[in-house]
Design a protein around this motif. Structure first.
Motif, PDB file in Angstrom:
ATOM      1  N   ALA A 178      37.646  49.658  40.009  1.00 48.31           N
ATOM      2  CA  ALA A 178      38.015  49.761  41.420  1.00 48.31           C
ATOM      3  C   ALA A 178      38.619  48.451  41.910  1.00 48.31           C
ATOM      4  CB  ALA A 178      36.781  50.114  42.247  1.00 48.31           C
ATOM      5  N   GLY A 179      39.512  48.560  42.868  1.00 49.27           N
ATOM      6  CA  GLY A 179      40.160  47.387  43.428  1.00 49.27           C
ATOM      7  C   GLY A 179      39.210  46.536  44.247  1.00 49.27           C
ATOM      8  N   VAL A 180      39.682  45.364  44.564  1.00 44.19           N
ATOM      9  CA  VAL A 180      38.917  44.412  45.364  1.00 44.19           C
ATOM     10  C   VAL A 180      38.982  44.860  46.824  1.00 44.19           C
ATOM     11  CG1 VAL A 180      38.787  42.015  46.102  1.00 44.19           C
ATOM     12  CG2 VAL A 180      39.467  42.558  43.758  1.00 44.19           C
ATOM     13  N   TRP A 234      33.409  32.717  44.091  1.00 43.15           N
ATOM     14  CA  TRP A 234      34.405  32.151  43.192  1.00 43.15           C
ATOM     15  C   TRP A 234      35.802  32.330  43.791  1.00 43.15           C
ATOM     16  CZ3 TRP A 234      38.257  35.112  40.756  1.00 43.15           C
ATOM     17  CH2 TRP A 234      38.206  36.479  41.060  1.00 43.15           C
ATOM     18  N   ALA A 235      36.791  31.737  43.133  1.00 43.44           N
ATOM     19  CA  ALA A 235      38.194  31.928  43.518  1.00 43.44           C
ATOM     20  C   ALA A 235      39.063  31.658  42.304  1.00 43.44           C
ATOM     21  CB  ALA A 235      38.580  30.985  44.653  1.00 43.44           C
ATOM     22  N   THR A 236      40.229  32.286  42.277  1.00 42.89           N
ATOM     23  CA  THR A 236      41.137  32.085  41.139  1.00 42.89           C
ATOM     24  C   THR A 236      41.702  30.673  41.100  1.00 42.89           C
ATOM     25  OG1 THR A 236      43.037  32.936  42.386  1.00 42.89           O
ATOM     26  CG2 THR A 236      41.809  34.521  41.026  1.00 42.89           C
ATOM     27  N   TRP A 237      41.755  29.979  42.231  1.00 41.71           N
ATOM     28  CA  TRP A 237      42.271  28.606  42.270  1.00 41.71           C
ATOM     29  C   TRP A 237      41.222  27.572  41.880  1.00 41.71           C
ATOM     30  CZ3 TRP A 237      39.111  26.352  45.711  1.00 41.71           C
ATOM     31  CH2 TRP A 237      38.653  27.095  46.805  1.00 41.71           C
ATOM     32  N   CYS A 238      39.998  28.000  41.643  1.00 46.12           N
ATOM     33  CA  CYS A 238      38.879  27.110  41.286  1.00 46.12           C
ATOM     34  C   CYS A 238      38.727  27.100  39.759  1.00 46.12           C
ATOM     35  CB  CYS A 238      37.617  27.627  41.967  1.00 46.12           C
ATOM     36  SG  CYS A 238      36.075  26.923  41.368  1.00 46.12           S
ATOM     37  N   ASP A 239      39.067  25.974  39.128  1.00 46.29           N
ATOM     38  CA  ASP A 239      39.019  25.885  37.663  1.00 46.29           C
ATOM     39  C   ASP A 239      37.630  26.183  37.107  1.00 46.29           C
ATOM     40  OD1 ASP A 239      41.722  25.293  37.515  1.00 46.29           O
ATOM     41  OD2 ASP A 239      41.396  23.120  37.472  1.00 46.29           O
ATOM     42  N   SER A 240      36.582  25.614  37.714  1.00 47.13           N
ATOM     43  CA  SER A 240      35.219  25.862  37.217  1.00 47.13           C
ATOM     44  C   SER A 240      34.853  27.340  37.331  1.00 47.13           C
ATOM     45  CB  SER A 240      34.209  25.017  37.992  1.00 47.13           C
ATOM     46  OG  SER A 240      34.441  23.650  37.770  1.00 47.13           O
ATOM     47  N   ASP A 276      46.486  37.237  48.096  1.00 43.97           N
ATOM     48  CA  ASP A 276      46.443  37.088  46.647  1.00 43.97           C
ATOM     49  C   ASP A 276      45.646  38.172  45.924  1.00 43.97           C
ATOM     50  OD1 ASP A 276      48.000  34.785  46.778  1.00 43.97           O
ATOM     51  OD2 ASP A 276      46.251  33.465  46.934  1.00 43.97           O
ATOM     52  N   ILE A 277      45.144  39.168  46.657  1.00 42.02           N
ATOM     53  CA  ILE A 277      44.336  40.207  46.008  1.00 42.02           C
ATOM     54  C   ILE A 277      45.115  40.862  44.870  1.00 42.02           C
ATOM     55  CG2 ILE A 277      43.279  42.489  46.275  1.00 42.02           C
ATOM     56  CD1 ILE A 277      42.284  41.645  49.010  1.00 42.02           C
ATOM     57  N   LYS A 278      46.276  41.394  45.149  1.00 43.44           N
ATOM     58  CA  LYS A 278      47.055  42.131  44.138  1.00 43.44           C
ATOM     59  C   LYS A 278      47.738  41.200  43.143  1.00 43.44           C
ATOM     60  CE  LYS A 278      46.381  46.315  45.755  1.00 43.44           C
ATOM     61  NZ  LYS A 278      45.353  47.105  45.139  1.00 43.44           N
ATOM     62  N   SER A 279      48.183  40.025  43.596  1.00 41.24           N
ATOM     63  CA  SER A 279      48.980  39.152  42.723  1.00 41.24           C
ATOM     64  C   SER A 279      48.145  38.217  41.850  1.00 41.24           C
ATOM     65  CB  SER A 279      49.956  38.314  43.559  1.00 41.24           C
ATOM     66  OG  SER A 279      49.239  37.450  44.439  1.00 41.24           O
ATOM     67  N   LYS A 280      46.931  37.862  42.274  1.00 42.31           N
ATOM     68  CA  LYS A 280      46.131  36.912  41.495  1.00 42.31           C
ATOM     69  C   LYS A 280      44.733  37.431  41.157  1.00 42.31           C
ATOM     70  CE  LYS A 280      48.564  32.873  43.217  1.00 42.31           C
ATOM     71  NZ  LYS A 280      48.481  31.645  43.998  1.00 42.31           N
ATOM     72  N   VAL A 281      44.017  37.937  42.160  1.00 43.73           N
ATOM     73  CA  VAL A 281      42.612  38.312  41.950  1.00 43.73           C
ATOM     74  C   VAL A 281      42.492  39.493  40.990  1.00 43.73           C
ATOM     75  CG1 VAL A 281      40.475  39.034  43.065  1.00 43.73           C
ATOM     76  CG2 VAL A 281      41.981  37.391  44.219  1.00 43.73           C
ATOM     77  N   GLU A 282      43.145  40.599  41.297  1.00 43.02           N
ATOM     78  CA  GLU A 282      43.013  41.780  40.434  1.00 43.02           C
ATOM     79  C   GLU A 282      43.561  41.543  39.020  1.00 43.02           C
ATOM     80  OE1 GLU A 282      44.442  45.137  42.708  1.00 43.02           O
ATOM     81  OE2 GLU A 282      42.599  45.184  43.893  1.00 43.02           O
TER      82      GLU A 282
END
Length: 180
Positions: A36-38, A65-71, A103-109
């Motif tokens: 399922a989507g975010v 968390w976040a996609t921009w967070c390296d850890s 950024d949901i569709k372009s990065k998170v998912e």
């Protein structure tokens, strides 16, 4: 990292209210394309997420968390494995993304698909981060990643700021007699 989180929250323009907080539990055997989507949640949605439901005896694991967070990106494979190992034993795990709504569709998912993540994922969309941070834990300064484990009574029994140590988190989950 706190400043970056603050800037992220300030950049979020519109708070979204949803009736449901998280997608239904998924099996880790589900193909990533079927996950399922975010969904977006606001502060009230976050409160509902962490509020203990007396009818639900499952422990709750929440990871911010976040996609921009390296850890965050580095620890995510460990969390996917923990989810796969403990979901079938009764652990309720929800990942809360702090990415920008755009950024949901372009990065998170795409990231979740790459990780083969099957846990429900929501994106917290708030204008002011401080109430959200203090709702989760008054001692949390907004550092990420942040992981909280709640027992069946809704009490925080484990929290960790920064990249988790999988063995420590597994030990905390095991102490709750998950699956026993």
């Amino acid at each position: 990292m706190h400043l970056r989180l603050f800037i992220l929250f300030i950049g979020l323009a519109v708070a979204c209210s949803l009736a449901g907080v998280a997608a239904p539990a998924q099996s880790n055997g589900v193909p990533a394309a079927e996950i399922a989507g975010v969904r977006e949640i606001d502060l009230d949605g976050l409160k509902k997420l962490i509020q203990h439901d007396p009818k639900d005896a499952r422990p709750l694991l929440i990871n911010f968390w976040a996609t921009w967070c390296d850890s965050c990106r580095e620890e995510f494979p460990d969390l996917v494995k923990i989810d796969a190992d403990y979901r079938v034993k009764g652990l309720n795990f929800v990942a809360v993304s702090l990415d920008d709504v755009a950024d949901i569709k372009s990065k998170v998912e795409p990231f979740l698909k790459e990780m083969k993540a099957a846990m429900p994922v929501v994106l917290l969309n708030v204008n002011d981060p401080e109430p959200a941070i203090h709702t989760v834990d008054p001692t949390w300064q907004g550092d990420m990643p942040a992981t909280f484990l709640y027992d069946k009574d809704g009490k925080v029994v484990f929290k960790h700021f920064g990249r988790i140590k999988p063995d420590e988190l597994r030990s905390a989950i095991d102490k709750l007699a998950v699956g026993k």
